[in-house]
Design a protein around this motif. Sequence first.
Motif, PDB file in Angstrom:
ATOM      1  N   SER A 279      21.461  63.753   2.436  1.00  0.00           N
ATOM      2  CA  SER A 279      21.041  64.538   3.591  1.00  0.00           C
ATOM      3  C   SER A 279      22.047  64.426   4.722  1.00  0.00           C
ATOM      4  O   SER A 279      22.385  65.424   5.377  1.00  0.00           O
ATOM      5  CB  SER A 279      19.657  64.074   4.055  1.00  0.00           C
ATOM      6  OG  SER A 279      19.226  64.790   5.179  1.00  0.00           O
TER       7      SER A 279
ATOM      8  N   ARG B  28      25.136  66.517   3.903  1.00  0.00           N
ATOM      9  CA  ARG B  28      24.857  67.948   4.033  1.00  0.00           C
ATOM     10  C   ARG B  28      24.820  68.363   5.496  1.00  0.00           C
ATOM     11  O   ARG B  28      25.348  69.424   5.879  1.00  0.00           O
ATOM     12  CB  ARG B  28      23.532  68.266   3.341  1.00  0.00           C
ATOM     13  CG  ARG B  28      23.170  69.728   3.326  1.00  0.00           C
ATOM     14  CD  ARG B  28      22.030  70.013   2.349  1.00  0.00           C
ATOM     15  NE  ARG B  28      20.851  69.201   2.664  1.00  0.00           N
ATOM     16  CZ  ARG B  28      20.361  68.267   1.872  1.00  0.00           C
ATOM     17  NH1 ARG B  28      20.949  67.989   0.725  1.00  0.00           N
ATOM     18  NH2 ARG B  28      19.268  67.603   2.223  1.00  0.00           N
ATOM     19  N   ARG B  29      24.235  67.518   6.333  1.00  0.00           N
ATOM     20  CA  ARG B  29      24.160  67.848   7.758  1.00  0.00           C
ATOM     21  C   ARG B  29      25.527  67.798   8.422  1.00  0.00           C
ATOM     22  O   ARG B  29      25.851  68.646   9.255  1.00  0.00           O
ATOM     23  CB  ARG B  29      23.201  66.878   8.445  1.00  0.00           C
ATOM     24  CG  ARG B  29      21.749  67.105   8.052  1.00  0.00           C
ATOM     25  CD  ARG B  29      20.859  65.943   8.463  1.00  0.00           C
ATOM     26  NE  ARG B  29      19.462  66.179   8.126  1.00  0.00           N
ATOM     27  CZ  ARG B  29      18.495  65.280   8.305  1.00  0.00           C
ATOM     28  NH1 ARG B  29      18.776  64.100   8.827  1.00  0.00           N
ATOM     29  NH2 ARG B  29      17.256  65.575   7.969  1.00  0.00           N
TER      30      ARG B  29
ATOM     31  N   HIS C 245      27.335  70.920   7.622  1.00  0.00           N
ATOM     32  CA  HIS C 245      26.842  72.061   8.395  1.00  0.00           C
ATOM     33  C   HIS C 245      27.280  71.960   9.853  1.00  0.00           C
ATOM     34  O   HIS C 245      27.575  72.984  10.485  1.00  0.00           O
ATOM     35  CB  HIS C 245      25.317  72.145   8.315  1.00  0.00           C
ATOM     36  CG  HIS C 245      24.779  73.473   8.743  1.00  0.00           C
ATOM     37  ND1 HIS C 245      24.798  74.585   7.934  1.00  0.00           N
ATOM     38  CD2 HIS C 245      24.226  73.887   9.915  1.00  0.00           C
ATOM     39  CE1 HIS C 245      24.290  75.610   8.583  1.00  0.00           C
ATOM     40  NE2 HIS C 245      23.925  75.219   9.784  1.00  0.00           N
TER      41      HIS C 245
ATOM     42  N   HIS D  67      11.065  62.827   2.544  1.00  0.00           N
ATOM     43  CA  HIS D  67      11.714  63.808   1.683  1.00  0.00           C
ATOM     44  C   HIS D  67      12.559  63.122   0.612  1.00  0.00           C
ATOM     45  O   HIS D  67      12.755  63.673  -0.476  1.00  0.00           O
ATOM     46  CB  HIS D  67      12.588  64.743   2.518  1.00  0.00           C
ATOM     47  CG  HIS D  67      11.813  65.852   3.162  1.00  0.00           C
ATOM     48  ND1 HIS D  67      11.192  66.853   2.444  1.00  0.00           N
ATOM     49  CD2 HIS D  67      11.542  66.129   4.465  1.00  0.00           C
ATOM     50  CE1 HIS D  67      10.580  67.686   3.266  1.00  0.00           C
ATOM     51  NE2 HIS D  67      10.771  67.267   4.501  1.00  0.00           N
TER      52      HIS D  67
ATOM     53  N   PRO E  38      19.237  77.241   6.743  1.00  0.00           N
ATOM     54  CA  PRO E  38      19.920  76.578   5.632  1.00  0.00           C
ATOM     55  C   PRO E  38      19.220  75.283   5.245  1.00  0.00           C
ATOM     56  O   PRO E  38      18.456  74.715   6.038  1.00  0.00           O
ATOM     57  CB  PRO E  38      21.324  76.298   6.206  1.00  0.00           C
ATOM     58  CG  PRO E  38      21.124  76.226   7.673  1.00  0.00           C
ATOM     59  CD  PRO E  38      20.042  77.216   7.982  1.00  0.00           C
ATOM     60  N   PRO E  39      19.476  74.779   4.023  1.00  0.00           N
ATOM     61  CA  PRO E  39      18.869  73.505   3.587  1.00  0.00           C
ATOM     62  C   PRO E  39      19.255  72.366   4.521  1.00  0.00           C
ATOM     63  O   PRO E  39      20.383  72.287   4.996  1.00  0.00           O
ATOM     64  CB  PRO E  39      19.470  73.295   2.188  1.00  0.00           C
ATOM     65  CG  PRO E  39      19.884  74.659   1.734  1.00  0.00           C
ATOM     66  CD  PRO E  39      20.304  75.389   2.968  1.00  0.00           C
ATOM     67  N   GLY E  40      18.294  71.506   4.803  1.00  0.00           N
ATOM     68  CA  GLY E  40      18.547  70.351   5.659  1.00  0.00           C
ATOM     69  C   GLY E  40      18.277  70.595   7.127  1.00  0.00           C
ATOM     70  O   GLY E  40      18.214  69.644   7.910  1.00  0.00           O
TER      71      GLY E  40
END
Length: 312
Positions: free
Chosen positions: A127, A130-131, A134, A208, A262-264
Amino acid sequence: SSNSRSSDASSNTVTLALLVGVVVAGAVVAPLVMVRATWADSAPRTVIAWWYAQGVLLLISVLSLAVAVTVVPLHGNLVNRVIDFFGALMSPHPLRGLGLSEAVGLTLLTDLLILVLGGVVVGSVNSWGRRLRHHDLVDLVARRDETRNVYVIEHDRPAAYFVPGRGGRVVVSEGLFNGFEGDEVDAIVAHEHGHRVGHHGLWLAPLHSIRPFFSFVPFARFAPIAVKAAIEMIADDFAVAKVGLVPLTRALREAHRFDVAPPGAVPWQGNVIQRRTRRLESPPISRRGALVAWLYLAVSGATIAVAWLSNG
């Protein structure tokens, strides 16, 4: 002696029955009741605290059950059995004479710890990565609106979301400014800043992370959904305090127009829009149910303690 064996068997039965009951209640029954609780939307912070407290108690009860299975052949209450068992592990031949119950219990204990701790670590690392990616993308393609402290992307449809992480990013689209009144935009932006100020990404990450490994368990399936709904309501309260109730309610009614985040990210839209709107427009619901929910947790904790100390 036969009396001693009978007492140990009785102690085993009581201990295992109590712990199985707490595990079933915490993993299945309580989550199914809580997701239908009518008071939950009026006390979102209490809801988050309850789900995390239930998670801790559930973990303790499952670990206790695995420990109880491991030390079945020993004598005394669970505390004394654990002391004797780990004393034997310190001996020169710790695994000599290991029986079926000890092997099964140790295997369950080890596997559970690996799954829970490993899931949280791996999920958090994924996570976080991914963040960060982004964040870099937003910094590259978006323009910074210093007045509202947001990042604006060129996109025709309305969009608004918060990307957790160091500093965080509140991201909105050009379509938001073109499709909404100024006070509605302020309400939406304030809501997303509520996520940033409240560090809501931290509250979502652990639940999560374990969900993929335990999705067959109602607690793991429902806890992330319930906490996500609660943090949306907390962010709504933040926006109401900053901008007012009317513009936020108007903006919520148009949530169906928003593009997918978007995811996350923590998006403006979601599957609790109707609950959020109803909560803002309706009088507060009695929170007496919260007392029952916390009483249940207290009873669960006391039951675990009795299981550890019971001599049958």
